[in-house]
Structure formats: structure tokens, C-alpha cells
Scaffold this motif. Structure first.
Motif, PDB file in Angstrom:
ATOM      1  N   SER A 138       0.693  -0.965  -0.212  1.00 44.35           N
ATOM      2  CA  SER A 138      -0.314  -0.061  -0.301  1.00 44.35           C
ATOM      3  C   SER A 138       1.025   1.298   0.012  1.00 44.35           C
ATOM      4  CB  SER A 138      -0.960   0.323   1.058  1.00 44.35           C
ATOM      5  OG  SER A 138      -1.819   1.504   1.289  1.00 44.35           O
ATOM      6  N   TYR A 139       0.617   2.354  -0.207  1.00 39.91           N
ATOM      7  CA  TYR A 139       0.683   3.277  -0.233  1.00 39.91           C
ATOM      8  C   TYR A 139      -0.013   4.407   0.143  1.00 39.91           C
ATOM      9  CZ  TYR A 139       3.544   1.056  -4.194  1.00 39.91           C
ATOM     10  OH  TYR A 139       4.068   0.339  -4.531  1.00 39.91           O
ATOM     11  N   VAL A 140      -0.649   4.271   0.589  1.00 37.23           N
ATOM     12  CA  VAL A 140      -1.298   5.036   2.524  1.00 37.23           C
ATOM     13  C   VAL A 140      -1.323   4.897   3.202  1.00 37.23           C
ATOM     14  CG1 VAL A 140      -3.775   5.450   1.738  1.00 37.23           C
ATOM     15  CG2 VAL A 140      -3.155   5.261   0.285  1.00 37.23           C
ATOM     16  N   VAL A 141      -0.496   5.446   4.018  1.00 33.47           N
ATOM     17  CA  VAL A 141      -0.285   5.495   5.494  1.00 33.47           C
ATOM     18  C   VAL A 141      -1.642   4.717   6.502  1.00 33.47           C
ATOM     19  CG1 VAL A 141       0.334   6.465   7.765  1.00 33.47           C
ATOM     20  CG2 VAL A 141       1.634   7.350   5.247  1.00 33.47           C
ATOM     21  N   GLY A 142      -1.153   3.625   6.961  1.00 31.20           N
ATOM     22  CA  GLY A 142      -2.170   2.915   7.842  1.00 31.20           C
ATOM     23  C   GLY A 142      -3.280   2.259   7.217  1.00 31.20           C
ATOM     24  N   ILE A 143      -3.576   1.914   5.954  1.00 26.54           N
ATOM     25  CA  ILE A 143      -4.226   1.413   5.458  1.00 26.54           C
ATOM     26  C   ILE A 143      -3.899   0.507   4.221  1.00 26.54           C
ATOM     27  CG2 ILE A 143      -6.354   2.333   3.910  1.00 26.54           C
ATOM     28  CD1 ILE A 143      -6.505   4.622   5.414  1.00 26.54           C
ATOM     29  N   GLY A 144      -4.301  -0.346   4.079  1.00 31.01           N
ATOM     30  CA  GLY A 144      -4.504  -1.211   3.256  1.00 31.01           C
ATOM     31  C   GLY A 144      -3.177  -2.355   3.625  1.00 31.01           C
ATOM     32  N   SER A 145      -2.428  -2.970   2.687  1.00 28.97           N
ATOM     33  CA  SER A 145      -1.955  -4.060   2.684  1.00 28.97           C
ATOM     34  C   SER A 145      -0.283  -3.742   2.680  1.00 28.97           C
ATOM     35  CB  SER A 145      -2.276  -5.123   1.823  1.00 28.97           C
ATOM     36  OG  SER A 145      -0.464  -5.736   1.422  1.00 28.97           O
ATOM     37  N   ASN A 146       0.347  -3.655   3.736  1.00 28.64           N
ATOM     38  CA  ASN A 146       1.917  -3.517   4.056  1.00 28.64           C
ATOM     39  C   ASN A 146       1.752  -2.150   4.052  1.00 28.64           C
ATOM     40  OD1 ASN A 146       4.767  -3.980   5.088  1.00 28.64           O
ATOM     41  ND2 ASN A 146       4.882  -4.091   2.661  1.00 28.64           N
ATOM     42  N   PRO A 147       1.659  -0.620   4.494  1.00 27.30           N
ATOM     43  CA  PRO A 147       1.242   0.754   4.116  1.00 27.30           C
ATOM     44  C   PRO A 147       3.132   0.913   4.823  1.00 27.30           C
ATOM     45  CG  PRO A 147      -0.197   0.215   6.582  1.00 27.30           C
ATOM     46  CD  PRO A 147       0.194  -1.412   5.590  1.00 27.30           C
ATOM     47  N   PRO A 148       3.271   2.420   4.061  1.00 26.24           N
ATOM     48  CA  PRO A 148       3.837   3.032   4.341  1.00 26.24           C
ATOM     49  C   PRO A 148       4.485   3.641   6.283  1.00 26.24           C
ATOM     50  CG  PRO A 148       2.585   4.394   2.879  1.00 26.24           C
ATOM     51  CD  PRO A 148       2.492   2.715   3.118  1.00 26.24           C
ATOM     52  N   CYS A 149       5.021   3.548   6.951  1.00 20.79           N
ATOM     53  CA  CYS A 149       4.883   4.458   8.256  1.00 20.79           C
ATOM     54  C   CYS A 149       5.988   4.550   8.643  1.00 20.79           C
ATOM     55  CB  CYS A 149       5.543   2.556   9.140  1.00 20.79           C
ATOM     56  SG  CYS A 149       6.576   1.844   9.417  1.00 20.79           S
ATOM     57  N   ARG A 150       7.240   5.489   7.644  1.00 18.16           N
ATOM     58  CA  ARG A 150       7.571   6.292   7.558  1.00 18.16           C
ATOM     59  C   ARG A 150       7.550   7.368   6.133  1.00 18.16           C
ATOM     60  NH1 ARG A 150       9.724   0.835   8.326  1.00 18.16           N
ATOM     61  NH2 ARG A 150      10.286   0.330   9.486  1.00 18.16           N
ATOM     62  N   PRO A 151       6.445   8.326   6.378  1.00 16.81           N
ATOM     63  CA  PRO A 151       5.912   9.204   4.794  1.00 16.81           C
ATOM     64  C   PRO A 151       7.521  10.986   5.607  1.00 16.81           C
ATOM     65  CG  PRO A 151       4.193   9.216   7.183  1.00 16.81           C
ATOM     66  CD  PRO A 151       5.017   7.978   7.256  1.00 16.81           C
ATOM     67  N   HIS A 152       6.649  11.113   4.930  1.00 18.56           N
ATOM     68  CA  HIS A 152       8.063  12.384   5.157  1.00 18.56           C
ATOM     69  C   HIS A 152       7.534  13.178   5.609  1.00 18.56           C
ATOM     70  CE1 HIS A 152      12.155  14.967   4.350  1.00 18.56           C
ATOM     71  NE2 HIS A 152      10.914  15.240   4.039  1.00 18.56           N
ATOM     72  N   HIS A 153       7.593  13.045   6.758  1.00 16.22           N
ATOM     73  CA  HIS A 153       5.975  14.143   7.337  1.00 16.22           C
ATOM     74  C   HIS A 153       6.721  14.588   8.571  1.00 16.22           C
ATOM     75  CE1 HIS A 153       2.969  15.775   9.233  1.00 16.22           C
ATOM     76  NE2 HIS A 153       2.585  16.518   8.025  1.00 16.22           N
ATOM     77  N   ARG A 154       7.289  15.771   8.904  1.00 12.11           N
ATOM     78  CA  ARG A 154       8.045  16.430   9.850  1.00 12.11           C
ATOM     79  C   ARG A 154       7.009  16.224  11.413  1.00 12.11           C
ATOM     80  NH1 ARG A 154      12.097  19.788  11.380  1.00 12.11           N
ATOM     81  NH2 ARG A 154      12.010  21.143   9.050  1.00 12.11           N
ATOM     82  N   ALA A 155       5.593  16.178  11.080  1.00 17.95           N
ATOM     83  CA  ALA A 155       5.036  16.390  13.167  1.00 17.95           C
ATOM     84  C   ALA A 155       4.907  15.028  13.207  1.00 17.95           C
ATOM     85  CB  ALA A 155       4.179  16.718  12.436  1.00 17.95           C
ATOM     86  N   ALA A 156       4.873  13.872  12.150  1.00 17.71           N
ATOM     87  CA  ALA A 156       4.135  12.534  12.162  1.00 17.71           C
ATOM     88  C   ALA A 156       6.043  11.971  12.343  1.00 17.71           C
ATOM     89  CB  ALA A 156       3.840  12.343  10.677  1.00 17.71           C
ATOM     90  N   SER A 157       7.170  12.358  12.459  1.00 18.30           N
ATOM     91  CA  SER A 157       8.580  11.748  12.321  1.00 18.30           C
ATOM     92  C   SER A 157       8.621  12.431  13.599  1.00 18.30           C
ATOM     93  CB  SER A 157       9.678  12.153  11.751  1.00 18.30           C
ATOM     94  OG  SER A 157       9.115  11.910  10.150  1.00 18.30           O
TER      95      SER A 157
END
Length: 273
Positions: free
Chosen positions: A136-155
């Protein structure tokens, strides 16, 4: 402004600039809908204001969709069927273009053949984004979603630990982001479907307003669409690509200020879908 206020002077001005743009750039300008290529969305709004000339104003969407469906003008498809046009934030362009096709469907509800082709393109790309191919390419959704998006507040550290600085230590941390921004679309894989869930790979892992605006509009359009994925497969468009016949009937499948302005335009379209 003309759409909200009914101001005919503003409408006249908008039509003038649309005509000027088409004369210079043409409907396929930019090959995509983004912060620097807004003619497709502007055409849709003008078609709502002047339905008697909607064929003229909707032509940019048809011109660009033709390029995407036939893989022309440096547009290609990955082995797993993702449309590919750019190495930086590719899925933003894919989602935006799928949304444009679905807006065309809304303006022409009686053109079932073209609508089915555009719908199947959007459904295939949405399935790819949500992990049909195993990623998956949608954070927190779908199959094996990414968990390290390039986002300051999330990081940076969770709100429960506000004393920790938000600096390069957080940026280069190899663990998942402490804050999950559910539903955020990342840039996506390369032309070979290769994707590394790495925070500092901003071309693949970045998230932004103009990524998610088109993605949200695409999902809203698909939610209102009755042509299912099973019907796409039955019509021979399991790869999401069909052609609109010259006669307009029958299906043929398997043929080989800036970012903020875009977000405002696309989110407005999404709200009024």
C-alpha cells in the motif's frame, strides 16, 4: 468566483483566459493536473457555468486522458499496472488524473462507454495505491502500508513526550514514525514498482496537500460510481486501460502562490462532487 456569486463579468474573464490558454498551450498541456497545469479543473468549472458549451470546456480532460490511457507523451505503466509519469510524487499525478476522468463522467452521465473506461482506469489505480500488488502507498491503510512518510510532525516524538526535540535525530531514525497520519498518500514506487519505506527518500515518501486532494476526489467519485471492478474485468480492462471507440459505443480493453492553489481547487471540486 463566478460559480459562487453569479458574476457574469468574472465568467466572461474566465472564458477569455481559458480561450487564450487553449490557443497557446492546447488541451494536453502539461499532460497532467497539478499546481502548474490547472486547465482541466478550470474547464470543468466553466462547463458547470456554461453547459451549452461543455464539450469545449471538457475537451482538456479528454485530451489528457487519451495520453494516459494510450501511454503517450512519456507516460508509461509499471509491471503491476501503476501509471507512471514522474519520479517525484508520481501518485499525486495519477490520483489527480483519475479524479479528472471521474469529473468528466459526472458531466456526461449518459456516456456510459467513455465513463466505463475512465472508471476502470481510476479503479485500477486506486487498487494499486491501496496495496493490490502487496504494498500500500497510503499510510495506515491497506496491505503493508508505509510507516515512515516524509512528514515532520509525524516523524517527531509523540505528543506524550513533548520535551524531545524535533531534529535530525528523528529524521534519520530507522523506526516507524511515532505519529501515524492515517490516509496520507505517499509519492509511491518507481517505474519498476520498487519502493523503499524510507523517510529521507522524499520523492517516494513525501506527503502533501496536492497528493491527498486528488486522491480524496478520486475515492469520492468511485464511491458514487456503479461500474464495479468485476465489470471492469469482464470488459477486458483488468489492467485499467481501455479505449473510447470513435463511435462512442462498445469497449475495447488491454490496448498497448502553487501547491496551495491546487489543493484549494481540487478540494473544492471534491466537496462539490
Amino acid at each position: 468566483m463566478a460559480l459562487r456569486t453569479g458574476d457574469q463579468d468574472r465568467l466572461k474573464e474566465a472564458k477569455f483566459y481559458f480561450d487564450q490558454h487553449m490557443a497557446v498551450e492546447g488541451g494536453g498541456e502539461g499532460r497532467r493536473f497539478d499546481y502548474n497545469n490547472l486547465v482541466q479543473g478550470v474547464g470543468y468549472l466553466l462547463a458547470k457555468l456554461d453547459p451549452s458549451n461543455k464539450d469545449k470546456y471538457m475537451s482538456p480532460i479528454r485530451d489528457v486522458m487519451k495520453l494516459w490511457l494510450s501511454a503517450q507523451s512519456s507516460i508509461s505503466y509499471t509491471p503491476k499496472g501503476m501509471a507512471y509519469i514522474d519520479s517525484w510524487g508520481n501518485l499525486r499525478y495519477v490520483a489527480n488524473q483519475a479524479f479528472m476522468g471521474l469529473l468528466h463522467n459526472k458531466m456526461y452521465p449518459d456516456q456510459s462507454q467513455r465513463a466505463q473506461v475512465y472508471t476502470c482506469f481510476a479503479r485500477k489505480q486506486a487498487r494499486t495505491m491501496l496495496g493490490e500488488g502487496g504494498q500500500s502507498y497510503v499510510v495506515g491503510i491497506g496491505s503493508n502500508p508505509p510507516c515512515r512518510p516524509h512528514h515532520r510532525a509525524a516523524s517527531c516524538v509523540a505528543a506524550s513526550s513533548p520535551t524531545q526535540p524535533c531534529d535530525c535525530t528523528a529524521y534519520f531514525n530507522t523506526g516507524c514514525n511515532p505519529n501515524t497520519i492515517y490516509g496520507a498518500l505517499v509519492g509511491g514506487p518507481n517505474q519498476n514498482d520498487e519502493f523503499t519505506d524510507t523517510r529521507w527518500d522524499y520523492q517516494s515518501a513525501e506527503v502533501a496537500l496536492d497528493w491527498n486532494a486528488g486522491f480524496s476526489g478520486m475515492l469520492a467519485g468511485l464511491a458514487q460510481n456503479s461500474f464495479s471492478w468485476d465489470q471492469c474485468k469482464s470488459a477486458g480492462m483488468e489492467n485499467g486501460r481501455g479505449v473510447v471507440s470513435a463511435a462512442g459505443s462498445g469497449l475495447q480493453g488491454n490496448l498497448c502562490w502553487h501547491a496551495v492553489l491546487l489543493a484549494v481547487v481540487v478540494l473544492w471540486l471534491s466537496w462539490n462532487f
